[in-house]
Design an enzyme around this catalytic site. Sequence first.
Site, mmCIF file in Angstrom:
data_model
loop_
_atom_site.group_PDB
_atom_site.id
_atom_site.type_symbol
_atom_site.label_atom_id
_atom_site.label_comp_id
_atom_site.label_asym_id
_atom_site.label_seq_id
_atom_site.Cartn_x
_atom_site.Cartn_y
_atom_site.Cartn_z
ATOM 1 N N PHE A 123 0.791 -1.419 -0.033
ATOM 2 C CA PHE A 123 0.103 -0.110 -0.158
ATOM 3 C C PHE A 123 0.811 1.148 0.050
ATOM 4 C CE2 PHE A 123 -2.661 3.187 1.828
ATOM 5 C CZ PHE A 123 -4.018 2.988 1.148
ATOM 6 N N ASP A 193 0.868 -4.910 8.650
ATOM 7 C CA ASP A 193 -0.047 -3.899 8.572
ATOM 8 C C ASP A 193 -1.383 -4.848 8.187
ATOM 9 O OD1 ASP A 193 -1.858 -2.231 7.530
ATOM 10 O OD2 ASP A 193 -0.476 -1.024 6.834
ATOM 11 N N TYR A 218 -11.414 2.169 10.080
ATOM 12 C CA TYR A 218 -12.524 2.570 9.544
ATOM 13 C C TYR A 218 -12.857 1.503 8.485
ATOM 14 C CZ TYR A 218 -8.685 4.379 6.712
ATOM 15 O OH TYR A 218 -7.681 4.588 5.883
ATOM 16 N N LYS A 219 -11.994 0.505 8.277
ATOM 17 C CA LYS A 219 -12.458 -0.576 7.515
ATOM 18 C C LYS A 219 -13.330 -1.532 8.040
ATOM 19 C CE LYS A 219 -8.311 0.747 4.636
ATOM 20 N NZ LYS A 219 -7.129 0.243 4.575
ATOM 21 N N ARG A 363 -12.562 -3.744 -7.401
ATOM 22 C CA ARG A 363 -12.423 -4.460 -5.940
ATOM 23 C C ARG A 363 -13.652 -4.435 -5.470
ATOM 24 N NH1 ARG A 363 -8.567 -1.825 -1.194
ATOM 25 N NH2 ARG A 363 -10.414 -0.669 -1.129
HETATM 26 C C1 PLP Z 1 -6.147 1.690 4.346
HETATM 27 C C2 PLP Z 1 -4.759 1.281 4.557
HETATM 28 C C3 PLP Z 1 -4.036 2.257 5.384
HETATM 29 C C4 PLP Z 1 -4.341 3.831 5.480
HETATM 30 O O1 PLP Z 1 -3.404 4.311 6.185
HETATM 31 P P1 PLP Z 1 -4.119 5.876 6.814
HETATM 32 O O2 PLP Z 1 -2.969 6.375 7.676
HETATM 33 O O3 PLP Z 1 -5.390 5.862 7.550
HETATM 34 O O4 PLP Z 1 -4.545 6.568 5.766
HETATM 35 C C5 PLP Z 1 -2.452 1.929 5.539
HETATM 36 N N1 PLP Z 1 -1.954 0.682 4.902
HETATM 37 C C6 PLP Z 1 -2.879 -0.195 4.202
HETATM 38 C C7 PLP Z 1 -2.219 -1.547 3.981
HETATM 39 C C8 PLP Z 1 -4.279 0.184 4.097
HETATM 40 O O5 PLP Z 1 -5.111 -0.747 3.542
#
Ligand code: PLP
Length: 404
Positions: A123, A193, A218-219, A363
């Site tokens: 990511f 992560d 938030y997911k 997705r």
């Molecule tokens: C959603 C997500 C993030 C989000 O990071 P934020 O700091 O909340 O913007 C980070 N890493 C992964 C792998 C994600 O899926």
Amino acid sequence: MTLEQAEALDAADPLASYRAQFMCPAGVIYLDGNSLGQLPLATVQAGAEATTQAWGERLIRGWNEGWIDAPQRVGAMIAPLIGAAPDEVISADSTSVNLYKLIVAALRLDPKRNVVVSEAGNFPTDLHIAEGAVAAVAGAELRIVERGALAEALGDDTALLMLTHVHYKTAERFDMAAWTKAAHDAGALVCWDLSHSAGAVAVGLNAAGADLAVGCGYKYLNGGPGAPAFLYVAKRWQERLHNPLSGWMGHAAPFEFADGYEAAPGMRRWLTGTPCVLSLVALESGLKLWADIDIRQVEAKSAALWDIFHAAGTAAGLECVTPSHPQQRGSHISFRHPNAYEIVQALIARGVIGDFRDPDIMRFGLTPLMLRHADIWRAGEMLREIVASGSFRAPEFAVRYAVT
Ligand SMILES: *Cc1c(COP(=O)(O)O)cnc(C)c1O
């Protein structure tokens, strides 16, 4: 699979009752709970109370009436979902900020080890933050390699192996125990992560012997837009690692207002500034739903939903990029198509909300607490129709938005 068969699965679904606990807008089949989870109805009340009663009436007294401990309390609620002990998890900041704290901390542990290893295509924020973190530590270096070259990238210079457990595009899942062992065999720490894992699949940080982890609120945890994230530090590291963002909320005694910094014991040292209380209230409310949920039932239903949507997508001639074995993936399914953007827009126009990931991935998040098998069946039929008819070629579906 027929609609009747999908409805029969719904009738026998042990998780069916959870749908009524979320706001489910009419005419929408929401396949984006892996990006922004739906609103738990209880959160409406919790948010109203937190503002009018707690903030409005109690004012600053609220800090001693539950606010100041919210990061630890919420962390302890996340712990069972990720296979951690309650005092190994704290909720704070964003995933990006928490990654920064843990990467710098890991780099400062042993001066002989100064390399962070991660995967190409991870990511973006994970790689961007790692780039910033190595720039902040003298002599540190970031080594980004393809998945197939990760094992050989580990060596006696490696401080940290930083991986995303479930890939945000393909949903491919790393074997946490095997990769944790690979990092340890090289003498390195591992940081997972869990943004697409927590609340989606069974996670066993302690069973795997993991060192560090971060993840998103938030997911799948339904904490609301921009909800606080979490971080995990295995107990054996808690006194040896230090938060580089050494703010007063991580101080051993913040209200002594000392000039010098002294790290708090335990997880509280990973706090930086004042906790975002209203957001923590929303996340806590969402997490309460998980108290009685068996994650194995969630995984089993996710697999059933996946099979229905996979059949529809492959019947439409789409290439599925998600592994077919349930243990090798998370809880979303992705297809590749040169017109992925337009197809996703055409689906959204019909109430099926998924998302597009550049350049050619569509997705779809499968969130078993809210989705019915029949919803997935209907969404699959629409996907099939849109691809077969070519209706996604209408010019309005090619208009690009800022957030995809
Ligand atoms: C959603 C997500 C993030 C989000 O990071 P934020 O700091 O909340 O913007 C980070 N890493 C992964 C792998 C994600 O899926």
